[in-house]
Design a protein around this motif. Structure first.
Motif, PDB file in Angstrom:
ATOM      1  N   PRO A   1       0.828  -1.204   0.000  1.00 31.65           N
ATOM      2  CA  PRO A   1       0.000   0.000   0.000  1.00 31.65           C
ATOM      3  C   PRO A   1       0.865   1.257   0.000  1.00 31.65           C
ATOM      4  N   PRO A   2       0.390   2.328  -0.622  1.00 33.37           N
ATOM      5  CA  PRO A   2       1.216   3.527  -0.849  1.00 33.37           C
ATOM      6  C   PRO A   2       1.791   4.134   0.425  1.00 33.37           C
ATOM      7  N   ASN A   3       1.129   3.945   1.589  1.00 31.83           N
ATOM      8  CA  ASN A   3       1.670   4.583   2.797  1.00 31.83           C
ATOM      9  C   ASN A   3       2.874   3.833   3.369  1.00 31.83           C
ATOM     10  N   VAL A   4       3.082   2.577   2.950  1.00 33.95           N
ATOM     11  CA  VAL A   4       4.240   1.815   3.421  1.00 33.95           C
ATOM     12  C   VAL A   4       5.499   2.339   2.719  1.00 33.95           C
ATOM     13  N   PRO A   5       6.549   2.665   3.501  1.00 36.86           N
ATOM     14  CA  PRO A   5       7.745   3.201   2.859  1.00 36.86           C
ATOM     15  C   PRO A   5       8.615   2.098   2.256  1.00 36.86           C
ATOM     16  N   SER A   6       8.150   1.435   1.192  1.00 37.35           N
ATOM     17  CA  SER A   6       9.017   0.458   0.531  1.00 37.35           C
ATOM     18  C   SER A   6       9.742   1.172  -0.607  1.00 37.35           C
ATOM     19  N   TRP A   7      10.899   0.627  -1.005  1.00 39.15           N
ATOM     20  CA  TRP A   7      11.703   1.317  -2.016  1.00 39.15           C
ATOM     21  C   TRP A   7      10.934   1.508  -3.312  1.00 39.15           C
ATOM     22  N   GLY A   8      10.160   0.483  -3.677  1.00 38.76           N
ATOM     23  CA  GLY A   8       9.360   0.588  -4.904  1.00 38.76           C
ATOM     24  C   GLY A   8       8.348   1.732  -4.810  1.00 38.76           C
ATOM     25  N   ASN A   9       7.718   1.876  -3.645  1.00 40.76           N
ATOM     26  CA  ASN A   9       6.755   2.957  -3.461  1.00 40.76           C
ATOM     27  C   ASN A   9       7.419   4.328  -3.541  1.00 40.76           C
ATOM     28  N   ILE A  10       8.594   4.450  -2.899  1.00 38.27           N
ATOM     29  CA  ILE A  10       9.282   5.747  -2.907  1.00 38.27           C
ATOM     30  C   ILE A  10       9.617   6.128  -4.346  1.00 38.27           C
ATOM     31  N   ILE A  11      10.109   5.131  -5.117  1.00 38.28           N
ATOM     32  CA  ILE A  11      10.468   5.398  -6.513  1.00 38.28           C
ATOM     33  C   ILE A  11       9.207   5.754  -7.305  1.00 38.28           C
ATOM     34  N   ALA A  12       8.108   5.037  -7.033  1.00 40.56           N
ATOM     35  CA  ALA A  12       6.864   5.312  -7.754  1.00 40.56           C
ATOM     36  C   ALA A  12       6.388   6.737  -7.487  1.00 40.56           C
ATOM     37  N   GLU A  13       6.551   7.185  -6.218  1.00 38.53           N
ATOM     38  CA  GLU A  13       6.110   8.539  -5.885  1.00 38.53           C
ATOM     39  C   GLU A  13       6.971   9.588  -6.582  1.00 38.53           C
ATOM     40  N   GLY A  14       8.234   9.245  -6.810  1.00 40.40           N
ATOM     41  CA  GLY A  14       9.124  10.206  -7.456  1.00 40.40           C
ATOM     42  C   GLY A  14       8.975  10.223  -8.969  1.00 40.40           C
ATOM     43  N   ARG A  15       8.210   9.237  -9.497  1.00 40.74           N
ATOM     44  CA  ARG A  15       8.130   9.038 -10.942  1.00 40.74           C
ATOM     45  C   ARG A  15       7.688  10.294 -11.690  1.00 40.74           C
ATOM     46  N   SER A  16       6.578  10.895 -11.228  1.00 39.90           N
ATOM     47  CA  SER A  16       6.007  11.997 -12.002  1.00 39.90           C
ATOM     48  C   SER A  16       6.838  13.278 -11.904  1.00 39.90           C
ATOM     49  N   ILE A  17       7.705  13.366 -10.892  1.00 36.18           N
ATOM     50  CA  ILE A  17       8.441  14.623 -10.712  1.00 36.18           C
ATOM     51  C   ILE A  17       9.947  14.413 -10.801  1.00 36.18           C
ATOM     52  N   PHE A  18      10.361  13.303 -11.466  1.00 38.91           N
ATOM     53  CA  PHE A  18      11.784  12.991 -11.377  1.00 38.91           C
ATOM     54  C   PHE A  18      12.650  13.991 -12.143  1.00 38.91           C
ATOM     55  N   GLN A  19      12.037  14.758 -13.051  1.00 41.63           N
ATOM     56  CA  GLN A  19      12.848  15.730 -13.778  1.00 41.63           C
ATOM     57  C   GLN A  19      13.263  16.894 -12.883  1.00 41.63           C
ATOM     58  N   ILE A  20      12.450  17.189 -11.829  1.00 36.58           N
ATOM     59  CA  ILE A  20      12.859  18.265 -10.929  1.00 36.58           C
ATOM     60  C   ILE A  20      13.420  17.734  -9.615  1.00 36.58           C
ATOM     61  N   ALA A  21      13.092  16.479  -9.257  1.00 35.66           N
ATOM     62  CA  ALA A  21      13.554  15.944  -7.962  1.00 35.66           C
ATOM     63  C   ALA A  21      14.108  14.543  -8.165  1.00 35.66           C
ATOM     64  N   TYR A  22      15.203  14.449  -8.925  1.00 38.32           N
ATOM     65  CA  TYR A  22      15.799  13.156  -9.248  1.00 38.32           C
ATOM     66  C   TYR A  22      16.158  12.343  -8.007  1.00 38.32           C
ATOM     67  N   TYR A  23      16.476  13.049  -6.890  1.00 37.74           N
ATOM     68  CA  TYR A  23      17.002  12.361  -5.700  1.00 37.74           C
ATOM     69  C   TYR A  23      15.988  11.430  -5.059  1.00 37.74           C
ATOM     70  N   ILE A  24      14.690  11.707  -5.268  1.00 34.68           N
ATOM     71  CA  ILE A  24      13.669  10.826  -4.666  1.00 34.68           C
ATOM     72  C   ILE A  24      13.803   9.428  -5.264  1.00 34.68           C
ATOM     73  N   ILE A  25      14.181   9.348  -6.547  1.00 29.96           N
ATOM     74  CA  ILE A  25      14.343   8.056  -7.202  1.00 29.96           C
ATOM     75  C   ILE A  25      15.745   7.503  -6.986  1.00 29.96           C
ATOM     76  N   LEU A  26      16.731   8.390  -7.012  1.00 23.87           N
ATOM     77  CA  LEU A  26      18.130   7.942  -6.992  1.00 23.87           C
ATOM     78  C   LEU A  26      18.483   7.140  -5.743  1.00 23.87           C
ATOM     79  N   PHE A  27      18.146   7.670  -4.546  1.00 26.19           N
ATOM     80  CA  PHE A  27      18.628   7.016  -3.324  1.00 26.19           C
ATOM     81  C   PHE A  27      18.009   5.643  -3.065  1.00 26.19           C
ATOM     82  N   PRO A  28      16.666   5.507  -3.164  1.00 29.73           N
ATOM     83  CA  PRO A  28      16.136   4.137  -2.995  1.00 29.73           C
ATOM     84  C   PRO A  28      16.676   3.177  -4.063  1.00 29.73           C
TER      85      PRO A  28
END
Lengths: 313, 293
Positions: free
Chosen positions: B236-263
């Motif tokens: 579920p989206p509220n669980v902080p799993s690496w896949g979820n964190i990356i999924a949340e960063g998906r739509s904004i990765f052009q301005i916030a690459y770090y949300i995807i990079l670290f997980p």
């Protein structure tokens, strides 16, 4: 040979039958009322009833299964719950991008991975070999979306050489299409490349220790002739086998790659279907991909005779 | 490996330590892999003490901060601390990887033994397994997740079901070839009971390959979990799993690459560690195979 092909084709029928039965009965095996789960948290009672009727959940299992199976055999995969369109048509509209992406990936992968494996085996123990093996281990460990985002950050954002995402169909020009497929193909192909390079190296090592390779060297053949004409040809069967088995990795990766690169293919259709809990689409996609997987591996089995005349059916 | 050395009461201390040291020296991949793995496990165990804050804590006022001394990995769209989420995400990945590896090894072992010994079961079960194996594992897991509620338990179950056919096939082929071995035939000929043959001769010989396979399953389960969460069919989206964190960063990765990079880095290193241990164990347990691969 012909009899063998017919026999193998017939053998795919029970396999696909199990797939169909499994994919169909999942609706019934999972705990809870599938209509309620598919309808989601915000559904009204009418929504649930509508979905129940559409999935035929009010009929007995075997009646529903054979009606559905008869439809599938005639190319009718049911109706999408969300869009109310036939699943066959929805999938049909998405075939081109997925097919192009897969072909491109297959090409890139085989063209790079096989030579990598051959060179690693030829120069076994050197830094080239170690580099290939390191690549193979890394390729297995870095998930496809990670590779995809790293490539986009480097080639699209930093260097601005290639488009960030999107897809252009062949009708808009082959050049434009390929430009949009370069990064997705590399990202999708990474695991697959690691797998093929590894098996190629292992298979080549085995062959290179054979007497006839020493003979070929001794009679003065050029190295490339020995490597390709003698060694690679004899090492081909395991390599082709793993290319066939690896198609499963490719299919799984397509779902992710199309999401990252916003490619409107079957993978993207699947992801949208998951978010909307549109199970008929998921059913259809699984049936289609499993059939493709089974048929490709059937072709791989048949192709053995081309590489190794000792294999007779 | 080195952790076990500390816990176990050492009978002749020097020699046991020396033996483990010698083993690690001869198998550098196991050494590197398990060192990384120890780090990852420590991160998961001590997540609350590693300078983290509540990974779920929302703070709209500090949305999308870049990595800094305060927010090491930056903050996401809802102002949650990405570092804390990534560190806590280690727990999810490890739990999923280990649970799937253990469950699918046990279930696969049971079904594999059954098919290896009972003719009738063999033909039926293997037809079913052939069918299941022709569905790409991630698609199988997707189908299961589409029909159940999103939860960590369901993710574990879905991936386990997708992995079982391959383990079954491995165990079955091991049992079939072991039954032809002279030592098993000798045991049967000398009147050893079926249960004794199974427990003393067959089972111990399936353990090494099964352990290696379980390690690879652990690695691939962690990737599958991340992929499922990434496409919205996982935890579920509220669980902080690496896949979820990356999924949340998906739509904004052009301005916030770090949300995807670290997980992504954490996920890759963890999977790499497990794969290295797997490769090392395979080489250590089967020297003949090691030369070829």
């Amino acid at each position: 040979m012909f009899a063998y092909i017919v026999r193998r084709l017939l053998a795919t029928i029970p396999v696909m039958g199990v797939v169909a039965l499994f994919v169909f009965s999942l609706l019934y095996l999972t705990p809870g009322d599938p209509a309620v789960i598919i309808a989601g948290d915000l559904a009204t009672n009418e929504d649930i009833e509508r979905i129940r009727a559409k999935l035929g959940l009010d009929e007995p299992f075997h009646v529903r299964f054979f009606t559905w199976l008869w439809g599938v055999l005639r190319g009718d995969l049911g109706i999408s719950i969300f869009t109310n369109l036939p699943v066959t048509r929805l999938i049909g509209q998405r075939v081109e991008p997925t097919l192009m992406l897969s072909l491109c990936t297959l090409l890139v992968t085989v063209v790079f991975a096989v030579p990598m494996g051959v060179i690693a085996a030829w120069r076994v123990g050197t830094w080239v070999d170690r580099a290939v093996m390191a690549f193979a281990v890394a390729g297995f460990s870095v998930p496809v979306f990670v590779v995809a985002y790293l490539l986009v950050m480097l080639f699209s954002q930093a260097l601005e050489w290639l488009p960030v995402q999107g897809y252009k169909s062949m009708s808009e020009g082959v050049g434009v299409m390929l430009e949009h497929l370069v990064l997705p193909s590399i990202a999708l192909g990474m695991v697959y490349m690691a797998l093929i390079a590894r098996i190629t190296r292992a298979s080549m090592l085995e062959v290179l220790s054979q007497d006839y390779i020493r003979t070929a060297h001794a009679k003065g053949l050029a190295t490339d002739q020995v490597l390709i004409g003698h060694a690679l040809k004899n090492a081909a069967v395991p390599i082709v086998t793993v290319i066939g088995i690896g198609i499963a990795l490719l299919i799984s990766g397509v779902v992710v790659t199309e999401t990252v690169f916003a490619i409107p293919g079957i993978g993207r259709l699947t992801v949208d279907a998951i978010l909307r809990r549109d199970y008929p689409i998921i059913q259809g996609v699984i049936l289609l991909f499993s059939l493709v997987y089974v048929l490709i591996n059937l072709m791989v089995d048949i192709s053995y005779t081309l590489f190794d005349p000792r294999i007779r059916y | 490996m080195s952790v076990a050395a500390v816990d176990v009461p050492l009978t002749p201390p020097a020699s046991r330590l020396a033996r483990i040291w010698e083993f690690l020296r001869r198998h550098p991949t196991i050494a590197i892999g398990s060192a990384l793995l120890v780090l990852v496990v420590m991160t998961a165990l001590f997540a609350p003490y590693l300078g983290t804050i509540d990974p779920q804590a929302l703070s709209p006022a500090r949305r999308l901060r870049k990595p800094s001394e305060v927010y090491w990995f930056g903050t996401d769209m809802l102002g949650r601390d990405v570092y804390s989420r990534v560190v806590y995400g280690t727990r999810i990945s490890l739990v999923v990887g280990l649970s799937v590896a253990i469950l699918s090894a046990l279930i696969g072992l049971a079904i594999g033994l059954l098919t290896g010994f009972v003719r009738l079961a063999d033909s039926i079960v293997m037809r079913v397994m052939d069918g299941l194996m022709s569905i790409p594992p991630i698609l199988l897991a997707i189908a299961l997740m589409a029909l159940t509620k999103a939860s960590v338990e369901n993710v574990i179950l879905a991936i386990t079901i997708a992995e079982v056919p391959r383990v079954t096939r491995l165990v079955r082929s091991l049992v079939l070839s072991l039954r032809e071995q002279p030592f098993v035939e000798a045991a049967e000929a000398s009147g050893t009971s079926f249960v004794n043959t199974l427990v003393r001769h067959i089972l111990p010989n399936t353990m090494a390959p099964l352990l290696v396979q379980a390690t690879y399953i652990c690695a691939s389960a962690m990737i599958t979990e991340a992929i499922l969460s990434f496409i919205g069919a996982g935890t579920p989206p509220n669980v902080p799993s690496w896949g979820n964190i990356i999924a949340e960063g998906r739509s904004i990765f052009q301005i916030a690459y770090y949300i995807i990079l670290f997980p992504s880095i954490f996920l890759s290193i963890t999977v790499l560690a497990v794969n290295l241990v797997g490769d090392g164990m395979r080489d250590a347990l089967d020297p003949r195979l090691a030369r070829r691969m």
